[in-house]
Design a protein around this motif. Structure first.
Motif, PDB file in Angstrom:
ATOM      1  N   GLY A 304       0.824  -1.210   0.000  1.00  0.00           N
ATOM      2  CA  GLY A 304       0.000   0.000   0.000  1.00  0.00           C
ATOM      3  C   GLY A 304       0.850   1.248   0.000  1.00  0.00           C
ATOM      4  N   GLY A 305       0.368   2.276  -0.680  1.00  0.00           N
ATOM      5  CA  GLY A 305       1.099   3.540  -0.694  1.00  0.00           C
ATOM      6  C   GLY A 305       2.252   3.527  -1.682  1.00  0.00           C
ATOM      7  N   VAL A 306       3.027   4.573  -1.593  1.00  0.00           N
ATOM      8  CA  VAL A 306       4.094   4.814  -2.551  1.00  0.00           C
ATOM      9  C   VAL A 306       5.431   4.735  -1.816  1.00  0.00           C
ATOM     10  N   VAL A 307       6.431   4.151  -2.482  1.00  0.00           N
ATOM     11  CA  VAL A 307       7.757   4.053  -1.871  1.00  0.00           C
ATOM     12  C   VAL A 307       8.366   5.448  -1.747  1.00  0.00           C
ATOM     13  N   GLY A 308       8.844   5.743  -0.557  1.00  0.00           N
ATOM     14  CA  GLY A 308       9.467   7.038  -0.289  1.00  0.00           C
ATOM     15  C   GLY A 308      10.419   6.889   0.878  1.00  0.00           C
ATOM     16  N   SER A 309      10.389   7.841   1.804  1.00  0.00           N
ATOM     17  CA  SER A 309      11.134   7.669   3.055  1.00  0.00           C
ATOM     18  C   SER A 309      10.210   8.066   4.194  1.00  0.00           C
ATOM     19  N   TYR A 310       9.956   7.122   5.049  1.00  0.00           N
ATOM     20  CA  TYR A 310       9.032   7.301   6.172  1.00  0.00           C
ATOM     21  C   TYR A 310       9.858   7.248   7.449  1.00  0.00           C
ATOM     22  N   GLU A 311       9.751   8.267   8.256  1.00  0.00           N
ATOM     23  CA  GLU A 311      10.633   8.329   9.424  1.00  0.00           C
ATOM     24  C   GLU A 311      10.241   7.297  10.480  1.00  0.00           C
ATOM     25  N   GLY A 313      12.175   3.480  12.136  1.00  0.00           N
ATOM     26  CA  GLY A 313      12.564   2.159  11.644  1.00  0.00           C
ATOM     27  C   GLY A 313      13.784   1.703  12.402  1.00  0.00           C
ATOM     28  N   GLY A 314      14.089   0.413  12.307  1.00  0.00           N
ATOM     29  CA  GLY A 314      15.264  -0.102  12.996  1.00  0.00           C
ATOM     30  C   GLY A 314      15.238   0.203  14.480  1.00  0.00           C
ATOM     31  N   TYR A 315      14.029   0.266  15.071  1.00  0.00           N
ATOM     32  CA  TYR A 315      13.729   0.481  16.502  1.00  0.00           C
ATOM     33  C   TYR A 315      13.737   1.952  16.919  1.00  0.00           C
ATOM     34  N   TYR A 316      14.198   2.853  16.034  1.00  0.00           N
ATOM     35  CA  TYR A 316      14.278   4.275  16.393  1.00  0.00           C
ATOM     36  C   TYR A 316      13.168   5.069  15.716  1.00  0.00           C
ATOM     37  N   PRO A 317      12.470   5.922  16.463  1.00  0.00           N
ATOM     38  CA  PRO A 317      11.402   6.719  15.860  1.00  0.00           C
ATOM     39  C   PRO A 317      11.922   7.894  15.037  1.00  0.00           C
ATOM     40  N   LYS A 318      13.163   8.296  15.283  1.00  0.00           N
ATOM     41  CA  LYS A 318      13.746   9.448  14.575  1.00  0.00           C
ATOM     42  C   LYS A 318      15.143   9.079  14.086  1.00  0.00           C
ATOM     43  N   GLY A 319      15.517   9.669  12.963  1.00  0.00           N
ATOM     44  CA  GLY A 319      16.896   9.531  12.498  1.00  0.00           C
ATOM     45  C   GLY A 319      17.130   8.351  11.572  1.00  0.00           C
ATOM     46  N   LEU A 320      16.125   7.466  11.431  1.00  0.00           N
ATOM     47  CA  LEU A 320      16.194   6.390  10.438  1.00  0.00           C
ATOM     48  C   LEU A 320      14.884   6.401   9.654  1.00  0.00           C
ATOM     49  N   TYR A 321      14.975   6.015   8.378  1.00  0.00           N
ATOM     50  CA  TYR A 321      13.804   6.012   7.498  1.00  0.00           C
ATOM     51  C   TYR A 321      13.597   4.614   6.947  1.00  0.00           C
ATOM     52  N   ARG A 322      12.320   4.328   6.624  1.00  0.00           N
ATOM     53  CA  ARG A 322      11.939   3.044   6.018  1.00  0.00           C
ATOM     54  C   ARG A 322      11.262   3.347   4.696  1.00  0.00           C
ATOM     55  N   PRO A 323      11.150   2.355   3.795  1.00  0.00           N
ATOM     56  CA  PRO A 323      10.654   2.661   2.438  1.00  0.00           C
ATOM     57  C   PRO A 323       9.149   2.908   2.347  1.00  0.00           C
ATOM     58  N   THR A 324       8.357   2.246   3.194  1.00  0.00           N
ATOM     59  CA  THR A 324       6.899   2.410   3.111  1.00  0.00           C
ATOM     60  C   THR A 324       6.333   2.525   4.521  1.00  0.00           C
ATOM     61  N   ASN A 326       3.901   0.736   6.159  1.00  0.00           N
ATOM     62  CA  ASN A 326       3.614  -0.406   7.034  1.00  0.00           C
ATOM     63  C   ASN A 326       3.740  -1.736   6.306  1.00  0.00           C
ATOM     64  N   SER A 327       4.962  -2.173   6.062  1.00  0.00           N
ATOM     65  CA  SER A 327       5.177  -3.470   5.419  1.00  0.00           C
ATOM     66  C   SER A 327       5.224  -4.566   6.486  1.00  0.00           C
ATOM     67  N   ILE A 328       5.384  -5.809   6.040  1.00  0.00           N
ATOM     68  CA  ILE A 328       5.453  -6.925   7.006  1.00  0.00           C
ATOM     69  C   ILE A 328       6.672  -6.821   7.913  1.00  0.00           C
ATOM     70  N   MET A 329       7.667  -6.032   7.530  1.00  0.00           N
ATOM     71  CA  MET A 329       8.802  -5.864   8.431  1.00  0.00           C
ATOM     72  C   MET A 329       8.457  -4.904   9.577  1.00  0.00           C
ATOM     73  N   ARG A 330       7.230  -4.340   9.511  1.00  0.00           N
ATOM     74  CA  ARG A 330       6.756  -3.541  10.646  1.00  0.00           C
ATOM     75  C   ARG A 330       5.581  -4.214  11.354  1.00  0.00           C
ATOM     76  N   SER A 331       4.657  -4.810  10.583  1.00  0.00           N
ATOM     77  CA  SER A 331       3.455  -5.425  11.169  1.00  0.00           C
ATOM     78  C   SER A 331       3.115  -6.725  10.470  1.00  0.00           C
ATOM     79  N   LEU A 332       2.747  -7.728  11.241  1.00  0.00           N
ATOM     80  CA  LEU A 332       2.342  -9.000  10.644  1.00  0.00           C
ATOM     81  C   LEU A 332       1.068  -8.830   9.829  1.00  0.00           C
ATOM     82  N   GLY A 333       0.916  -9.695   8.827  1.00  0.00           N
ATOM     83  CA  GLY A 333      -0.287  -9.661   8.001  1.00  0.00           C
ATOM     84  C   GLY A 333      -0.166  -8.708   6.826  1.00  0.00           C
TER      85      GLY A 333
END
Ligand code: ZN
Length: 447
Positions: A304-311, A313-324, A326-333
């Protein structure tokens, strides 16, 4: 790494999971209310190795803890009991030689001698759940699935239905690990003993005889070659998602895209993370630097959504970005996002090859022979050449009658016949990964 102490994460996880009820994935741990202590806590040995594990909430949220390598319910009892059928290996899916496939080993726990058929049914169901998810579904032909039987003295596992239930099982599986009800721990050494029975073990999945939701993802490197163990409830269809997430780490080498609201800003001195799906850079910077998932920016992702940079990830709320978002690497299902899918396909091809043949490469052939090759993945492009010159008339042919192959020169001359297979999938854009998607086999062929 400067993470919050594992002890506090484990405790926060316990509290959050006790209070599950649709809390958003990212804030589940931070938002945990206080919970009453329970008197019959599982007490793990105070010494001995521990592993990082992941905890999976029923709402799809994911957290971390650390857990003992040894099960407190297996003390003094050897893995591989002398029961008939214990350690027996059955093939649930055989696509080819283990050397050229991803070998998934499914090991049961809490199944008695009379329940071995149930184990194989549960194991097959877990593989169905895992392989229904893309990119698994398109790449089933790259997998072998082995079921390794264990014979437990008692049916079911410790902690099901309640905390006071203790059962004598082959791998010592137990809920309430580290005081977290849904954290299903296991004795990792016992798992290794049984995994070694399979012809090869690239992925290890422990299926426990329980319908109660739960599981765990272990970060554990084995000399057998696997680098993670997922435990799942055999009778709970949602638990298969735990295995999907876990293989994102073990096969895809992907980072977690979740984070803890209460965590600090990612410390810049740690530098850019190694994983392909988290970065210190925003989308603009990734595009400018041609880094990480820049090739996917702006494209619509399967989660879902468009690939970009979402603040975050990697357990930190700030200073790291993820591509989307809410992928499965964030939430099951959820689905893998586009960069995650690319990494998974590349991971499959680290263990498996796009071209095999029942005639081993290097086998001398003559004009009387008939050569067969197998393309495990639909859409794979196959070409043939003699001494490096392509034979366009044989393009795509998986059976070749050598009598019809033009071999120049005098009789008795030896030529090299080569088959080349390439998976042209548009799901892999990174040119440094493409070599894994190509394979060649050659045979000396006498005219
Ligand atoms: Zn994870």
């Amino acid at each position: 790494m400067r993470h919050r102490s594992l002890g506090s994460i484990a405790l926060a996880g316990a509290l959050a999971l006790a209070a599950l009820g649709g809390a958003p994935a990212a804030s589940a741990l931070a938002a945990a209310p206080a919970a009453a202590p329970v008197a019959t806590a599982v007490v793990a040995p105070s010494t001995g190795a521990r592993h990082h594990v992941e905890v999976f909430g029923e709402d799809g949220s994911i957290g971390r803890a650390d857990a003992p390598a040894a099960s407190p319910y297996l003390a003094g009892r050897p893995a591989l009991a002398p029961a008939a059928g214990d350690g027996e290996v059955t093939s649930l899916l055989r696509s080819g030689e283990p050397a050229g496939k991803v070998d998934v080993v499914v090991i049961g726990d809490g199944y008695t001698a009379a329940e071995q058929e149930k184990f194989r049914t549960d194991a097959a169901a877990k593989w169905q759940e895992l392989s229904a998810v893309e990119p698994y579904a398109a790449y089933r032909g790259l997998f072998n699935v082995w079921a390794v039987a264990t014979v437990s003295a008692e049916s079911g596992i410790t902690g099901d239905p309640d905390r006071s239930t203790v059962r004598n099982t082959a791998l010592g599986s137990y809920f309430w690990c580290e005081d977290i009800e849904r954290l299903l721990c296991v004795d990792t050494d016992a798992v290794g003993t049984y995994a070694a029975r399979a012809p090869q073990a690239d992925l290890v999945l422990v299926v426990a005889n329980t319908a109660k939701y739960g599981g765990a993802g272990y970060n554990v490197a084995s000399p057998l070659g696997y680098d993670g163990i997922a435990t799942v409830a055999g009778g709970n269809p949602r638990a298969g998602q735990i295995a999907v997430h876990e293989t994102g780490h073990s096969l895809g080498k992907l980072a977690d895209e979740y984070f803890y609201e209460g965590e600090d800003v990612y410390p810049a001195e740690l530098g850019e993370p190694d994983e392909s799906n988290i970065s210190m850079s925003t989308a603009d910077r990734l595009a400018r630097d041609h880094a990480k998932w820049y090739r996917w920016l702006g494209l619509t992702s399967p989660d879902g959504g468009v690939v970009g940079s979402y603040e975050g990830g990697g357990y930190y709320p700030k200073g790291l970005y993820r591509p989307t978002e809410n992928s499965i690497m964030r939430s099951l299902g959820r689905a893998f996002n586009l960069p995650g899918r690319e990494a998974m396909i590349a991971g499959f091809y680290r263990h498996a090859v796009p071209l095999t043949s029942p005639t081993p490469a290097g086998t001398p052939l003559t004009r009387a022979d008939r050569l067969t090759v197998d393309l495990p993945v639909a859409g794979t492009v196959l070409t043939w050449s003699v001494d490096g010159r392509e034979l366009p008339q044989l393009r795509g042919r998986t059976v070749v009658n050598l009598a019809t192959v033009p071999l120049p020169g005098p009789p008795g001359r030896v030529h090299t016949l080569t088959a080349t297979a390439t998976d042209p999938t548009p799901a892999v854009l990174d040119p440094t990964l493409r070599p894994h998607l190509t394979a060649t086999l050659s045979w000396p062929t006498t005219r």
